[in-house]
Design a protein around this motif. Structure first.
Motif, PDB file in Angstrom:
ATOM      1  N   LYS A 120     -15.752  -0.933  -2.113  1.00 44.90           N
ATOM      2  CA  LYS A 120     -14.676  -1.923  -2.250  1.00 44.90           C
ATOM      3  C   LYS A 120     -13.349  -1.238  -2.556  1.00 44.90           C
ATOM      4  CE  LYS A 120     -13.570  -5.906  -5.239  1.00 44.90           C
ATOM      5  NZ  LYS A 120     -14.100  -6.718  -6.370  1.00 44.90           N
ATOM      6  N   LEU A 121     -13.345  -0.255  -3.458  1.00 40.35           N
ATOM      7  CA  LEU A 121     -12.122   0.469  -3.804  1.00 40.35           C
ATOM      8  C   LEU A 121     -11.605   1.262  -2.611  1.00 40.35           C
ATOM      9  CD1 LEU A 121     -10.914   2.322  -6.827  1.00 40.35           C
ATOM     10  CD2 LEU A 121     -11.511   3.775  -4.894  1.00 40.35           C
ATOM     11  N   ILE A 122     -12.495   1.967  -1.917  1.00 39.69           N
ATOM     12  CA  ILE A 122     -12.088   2.796  -0.786  1.00 39.69           C
ATOM     13  C   ILE A 122     -11.422   1.955   0.291  1.00 39.69           C
ATOM     14  CG2 ILE A 122     -12.973   4.142   1.159  1.00 39.69           C
ATOM     15  CD1 ILE A 122     -15.031   5.318  -0.798  1.00 39.69           C
ATOM     16  N   GLU A 123     -12.009   0.806   0.590  1.00 43.32           N
ATOM     17  CA  GLU A 123     -11.430  -0.043   1.637  1.00 43.32           C
ATOM     18  C   GLU A 123     -10.048  -0.543   1.241  1.00 43.32           C
ATOM     19  OE1 GLU A 123     -14.483  -2.934   2.360  1.00 43.32           O
ATOM     20  OE2 GLU A 123     -15.605  -1.575   3.670  1.00 43.32           O
ATOM     21  N   HIS A 124      -9.851  -0.804  -0.041  1.00 44.51           N
ATOM     22  CA  HIS A 124      -8.520  -1.220  -0.495  1.00 44.51           C
ATOM     23  C   HIS A 124      -7.537  -0.053  -0.361  1.00 44.51           C
ATOM     24  CE1 HIS A 124      -5.643  -3.676  -2.771  1.00 44.51           C
ATOM     25  NE2 HIS A 124      -5.265  -2.533  -3.315  1.00 44.51           N
ATOM     26  N   TYR A 125      -7.955   1.143  -0.743  1.00 45.64           N
ATOM     27  CA  TYR A 125      -7.082   2.310  -0.626  1.00 45.64           C
ATOM     28  C   TYR A 125      -6.704   2.570   0.832  1.00 45.64           C
ATOM     29  CZ  TYR A 125      -7.467   3.833  -5.517  1.00 45.64           C
ATOM     30  OH  TYR A 125      -7.377   3.930  -6.886  1.00 45.64           O
ATOM     31  N   GLN A 126      -7.665   2.389   1.726  1.00 43.80           N
ATOM     32  CA  GLN A 126      -7.354   2.584   3.146  1.00 43.80           C
ATOM     33  C   GLN A 126      -6.357   1.535   3.647  1.00 43.80           C
ATOM     34  OE1 GLN A 126     -11.499   2.630   4.495  1.00 43.80           O
ATOM     35  NE2 GLN A 126     -11.265   4.770   5.115  1.00 43.80           N
ATOM     36  N   SER A 127      -6.442   0.324   3.120  1.00 43.40           N
ATOM     37  CA  SER A 127      -5.479  -0.719   3.485  1.00 43.40           C
ATOM     38  C   SER A 127      -4.077  -0.344   3.016  1.00 43.40           C
ATOM     39  CB  SER A 127      -5.893  -2.062   2.874  1.00 43.40           C
ATOM     40  OG  SER A 127      -7.121  -2.502   3.397  1.00 43.40           O
ATOM     41  N   ILE A 128      -3.987   0.237   1.822  1.00 40.91           N
ATOM     42  CA  ILE A 128      -2.686   0.682   1.310  1.00 40.91           C
ATOM     43  C   ILE A 128      -2.111   1.773   2.212  1.00 40.91           C
ATOM     44  CG2 ILE A 128      -1.560   1.931  -0.579  1.00 40.91           C
ATOM     45  CD1 ILE A 128      -3.372   0.434  -2.512  1.00 40.91           C
ATOM     46  N   LEU A 129      -2.952   2.709   2.626  1.00 43.66           N
ATOM     47  CA  LEU A 129      -2.487   3.782   3.507  1.00 43.66           C
ATOM     48  C   LEU A 129      -1.977   3.211   4.831  1.00 43.66           C
ATOM     49  CD1 LEU A 129      -5.307   6.436   2.923  1.00 43.66           C
ATOM     50  CD2 LEU A 129      -2.955   6.527   2.075  1.00 43.66           C
ATOM     51  N   LYS A 130      -2.646   2.177   5.321  1.00 41.58           N
ATOM     52  CA  LYS A 130      -2.207   1.553   6.572  1.00 41.58           C
ATOM     53  C   LYS A 130      -0.834   0.907   6.408  1.00 41.58           C
ATOM     54  CE  LYS A 130      -2.457  -0.161  10.718  1.00 41.58           C
ATOM     55  NZ  LYS A 130      -1.958   0.682  11.826  1.00 41.58           N
ATOM     56  N   ILE A 131      -0.600   0.262   5.271  1.00 41.08           N
ATOM     57  CA  ILE A 131       0.707  -0.336   4.998  1.00 41.08           C
ATOM     58  C   ILE A 131       1.783   0.747   4.950  1.00 41.08           C
ATOM     59  CG2 ILE A 131       2.099  -1.549   3.264  1.00 41.08           C
ATOM     60  CD1 ILE A 131      -0.450  -3.082   2.496  1.00 41.08           C
ATOM     61  N   VAL A 132       1.477   1.856   4.282  1.00 41.49           N
ATOM     62  CA  VAL A 132       2.427   2.972   4.203  1.00 41.49           C
ATOM     63  C   VAL A 132       2.761   3.476   5.605  1.00 41.49           C
ATOM     64  CG1 VAL A 132       2.745   5.349   3.424  1.00 41.49           C
ATOM     65  CG2 VAL A 132       1.711   3.672   1.885  1.00 41.49           C
ATOM     66  N   ASP A 133       1.746   3.584   6.445  1.00 40.58           N
ATOM     67  CA  ASP A 133       1.950   4.073   7.806  1.00 40.58           C
ATOM     68  C   ASP A 133       2.804   3.098   8.620  1.00 40.58           C
ATOM     69  OD1 ASP A 133       1.246   6.088   9.866  1.00 40.58           O
ATOM     70  OD2 ASP A 133       0.237   4.391  10.829  1.00 40.58           O
ATOM     71  N   ASP A 134       2.528   1.809   8.475  1.00 41.20           N
ATOM     72  CA  ASP A 134       3.253   0.795   9.245  1.00 41.20           C
ATOM     73  C   ASP A 134       4.706   0.665   8.827  1.00 41.20           C
ATOM     74  OD1 ASP A 134       1.012   0.200  10.725  1.00 41.20           O
ATOM     75  OD2 ASP A 134       0.445  -1.547   9.530  1.00 41.20           O
ATOM     76  N   LEU A 135       4.973   0.876   7.522  1.00 38.23           N
ATOM     77  CA  LEU A 135       6.323   0.634   6.992  1.00 38.23           C
ATOM     78  C   LEU A 135       7.015   1.928   6.567  1.00 38.23           C
ATOM     79  CD1 LEU A 135       5.525  -2.574   4.907  1.00 38.23           C
ATOM     80  CD2 LEU A 135       6.499  -2.422   7.201  1.00 38.23           C
ATOM     81  N   GLY A 136       6.721   2.983   7.299  1.00 35.86           N
ATOM     82  CA  GLY A 136       7.311   4.285   6.988  1.00 35.86           C
ATOM     83  C   GLY A 136       8.827   4.302   7.015  1.00 35.86           C
ATOM     84  N   LEU A 137       9.424   3.460   7.848  1.00 32.79           N
ATOM     85  CA  LEU A 137      10.886   3.470   7.987  1.00 32.79           C
ATOM     86  C   LEU A 137      11.594   3.079   6.700  1.00 32.79           C
ATOM     87  CD1 LEU A 137      11.442   1.956  11.561  1.00 32.79           C
ATOM     88  CD2 LEU A 137      11.739   4.335  10.818  1.00 32.79           C
ATOM     89  N   ILE A 138      10.943   2.246   5.870  1.00 30.03           N
ATOM     90  CA  ILE A 138      11.598   1.889   4.604  1.00 30.03           C
ATOM     91  C   ILE A 138      10.980   2.637   3.414  1.00 30.03           C
ATOM     92  CG2 ILE A 138      12.214  -0.400   5.450  1.00 30.03           C
ATOM     93  CD1 ILE A 138      10.034  -1.554   3.641  1.00 30.03           C
ATOM     94  N   LEU A 139       9.741   3.138   3.577  1.00 26.18           N
ATOM     95  CA  LEU A 139       9.093   3.844   2.466  1.00 26.18           C
ATOM     96  C   LEU A 139       9.438   5.335   2.433  1.00 26.18           C
ATOM     97  CD1 LEU A 139       5.562   2.177   2.593  1.00 26.18           C
ATOM     98  CD2 LEU A 139       7.312   1.854   0.842  1.00 26.18           C
ATOM     99  N   TYR A 140       9.630   5.930   3.602  1.00 26.52           N
ATOM    100  CA  TYR A 140      10.062   7.332   3.655  1.00 26.52           C
ATOM    101  C   TYR A 140      10.952   7.541   4.883  1.00 26.52           C
ATOM    102  CZ  TYR A 140       5.822   7.580   6.617  1.00 26.52           C
ATOM    103  OH  TYR A 140       4.850   7.351   7.559  1.00 26.52           O
ATOM    104  N   PRO A 141      12.144   6.942   4.867  1.00 26.35           N
ATOM    105  CA  PRO A 141      13.036   6.997   6.034  1.00 26.35           C
ATOM    106  C   PRO A 141      13.482   8.405   6.408  1.00 26.35           C
ATOM    107  CG  PRO A 141      14.181   6.142   4.102  1.00 26.35           C
ATOM    108  CD  PRO A 141      12.736   6.201   3.745  1.00 26.35           C
ATOM    109  N   LEU A 142      13.588   9.290   5.418  1.00 27.31           N
ATOM    110  CA  LEU A 142      14.044  10.652   5.695  1.00 27.31           C
ATOM    111  C   LEU A 142      12.881  11.636   5.768  1.00 27.31           C
ATOM    112  CD1 LEU A 142      17.193  10.784   3.378  1.00 27.31           C
ATOM    113  CD2 LEU A 142      17.109  10.308   5.836  1.00 27.31           C
ATOM    114  N   ASP A 143      12.029  11.575   4.719  1.00 29.21           N
ATOM    115  CA  ASP A 143      10.927  12.535   4.615  1.00 29.21           C
ATOM    116  C   ASP A 143       9.922  12.014   3.595  1.00 29.21           C
ATOM    117  OD1 ASP A 143       9.682  15.060   3.128  1.00 29.21           O
ATOM    118  OD2 ASP A 143      10.277  15.696   5.140  1.00 29.21           O
ATOM    119  N   PRO A 144       8.608  12.156   3.845  1.00 30.48           N
ATOM    120  CA  PRO A 144       7.602  11.679   2.882  1.00 30.48           C
ATOM    121  C   PRO A 144       7.716  12.345   1.516  1.00 30.48           C
ATOM    122  CG  PRO A 144       6.585  12.149   5.000  1.00 30.48           C
ATOM    123  CD  PRO A 144       7.981  12.672   5.070  1.00 30.48           C
ATOM    124  N   GLY A 145       8.361  13.484   1.475  1.00 30.18           N
ATOM    125  CA  GLY A 145       8.514  14.204   0.203  1.00 30.18           C
ATOM    126  C   GLY A 145       9.717  13.777  -0.601  1.00 30.18           C
TER     127      GLY A 145
END
Length: 353
Positions: free
Chosen positions: A158-183
């Motif tokens: 259950k935890l892993i599937e939630h974490y994977q969902s969070i990663l998917k959101i990060v991937d989809d919304l990269g333009l506002i979460l890391y517009p310049l660089d993930p670092g």
């Protein structure tokens, strides 16, 4: 229908497409998944109280498996034909669920399971597709999380599937979460808010994992629930049955961790401390991660005096605390690894499903 005689002829046979042993009483979600897999294949038997190495342990009298089975059946898209009862074998109390082959597919949480020689398998897995031009580390983390599923409690899956969902959101919304660089922390205001929400969410689910794991341990080894701590009549009556009360009590025990007290939580829950996974260094690191969540959830990321007690000399009061997506991923990976270590130890010690 009494299935005692036919069960007596089956016990001792190796596990396979039509037979699975469980040493302990699993949560209803696990039973539901198993029932659906048998119904979708050729039917078969689930025998509780026998380990997969054929050690006959029996089940505790403290819990009633019937209510767990009823809840499991309610979780299915439709109910296959099943028979279930307690059976005494060599002086030990076992619980057996016989599942008939279903003429139509039985799903659990919109997922289809069946069985082969290696056990239950997911027929229609939800595949997560990440952007080819996105943050490549996200895909690698998701694959590592997928590997953690191979031997896991229901709580960890259950935890892993939630974490994977969070990663998917990060991937989809990269333009506002890391517009310049993930670092680099985002300067986008919406991105700042979303980063705090996502970080808080994966911390909350780490706490939920511990609560769910305690529930599984309590079901497996009821004696671990016993204590001198008092409860009110209202608390007892608000639960529909003993299993509901166990789940409620597990959540109550997690409250200390939700307040940021890792040390006290471990001290008061021998089920976790006896695993010898979370040492002092891990306690301190988790405590610091929890303080960031507290800051994000209750202070909108604005540093206060309490926060400085954990991060002395690194920040100033009333400054804005920010993390880059890379730093958030670091902490997600850390908690996922700690979760995996706890889970492996708990499965071994308590013979969890």
């Amino acid at each position: 229908m009494d299935i005692t005689n036919e069960v007596g002829k089956i016990i001792g046979s190796p596990e396979g497409p039509q037979l699975e042993y469980k040493a302990v009483l699993p949560p209803s979600r696990t039973i539901a998944r198993l029932i659906s897999s048998f119904a979708n294949t050729d039917g078969g038997y689930i025998i509780l109280g026998i380990s997969d190495d054929l050690e006959i342990n029996g089940l505790s009298d403290d819990f009633h498996a019937n209510s767990i089975t009823h809840k499991a059946l309610d979780l299915l898209s439709s109910q296959p034909q099943v028979h279930y009862q307690y059976v005494i074998y060599e002086g030990k109390k076992l619980y057996v669920i016989k599942i008939e082959k279903s003429e139509k597919l039985i799903s659990f949480e919109d997922r289809i399971y069946d069985r082969d020689d290696e056990g239950t398998k997911l027929v229609n897995p939800t595949k997560i597709h990440f952007k080819s031009h996105g943050y490549s580390r996200i895909k690698n983390i998701s694959q590592q999380l997928e590997d953690y599923k191979k031997k896991a409690t229901s709580a960890k899956v259950k935890l892993i599937e939630h974490y994977q969902s969070i990663l998917k959101i990060v991937d989809d919304l990269g333009l506002i979460l890391y517009p310049l660089d993930p670092g680099k922390p985002t300067s986008n205001q919406e991105g700042k808010v979303l980063s705090r929400i996502l970080f808080s969410s994966f911390i909350d689910n780490f706490e939920t994992y511990l609560s769910d794991l305690l529930f599984e341990i309590f079901l497996a080894i009821p004696a671990t629930l016993k204590s001198k701590q008092q409860v009110t009549i209202e608390e007892v009556l608000s639960c529909s049955d003993l299993q509901d009360f166990v789940e409620y009590w597990a959540k109550q025990k997690i409250s200390k961790l939700q307040k940021g007290s890792v040390k006290n939580f471990i001290k008061e829950n021998k089920q976790i401390s006896d695993l010898h996974v979370i040492d002092q260094a891990k306690e301190e690191e988790i405590e610091k991660i929890l303080q960031i969540r507290h800051l994000y959830s209750h202070r909108n990321g604005i540093v206060d005096e309490k926060f400085l007690q954990y991060y002395s000399g690194q920040f100033t009061v009333n400054s804005e605390h920010q993390m880059s997506i890379s730093e958030i991923c670091d902490r997600l990976c850390y908690l996922a690894e700690v979760t995996n270590q706890i889970d492996v130890a708990a499965i071994t010690k308590y013979k969890l499903a």
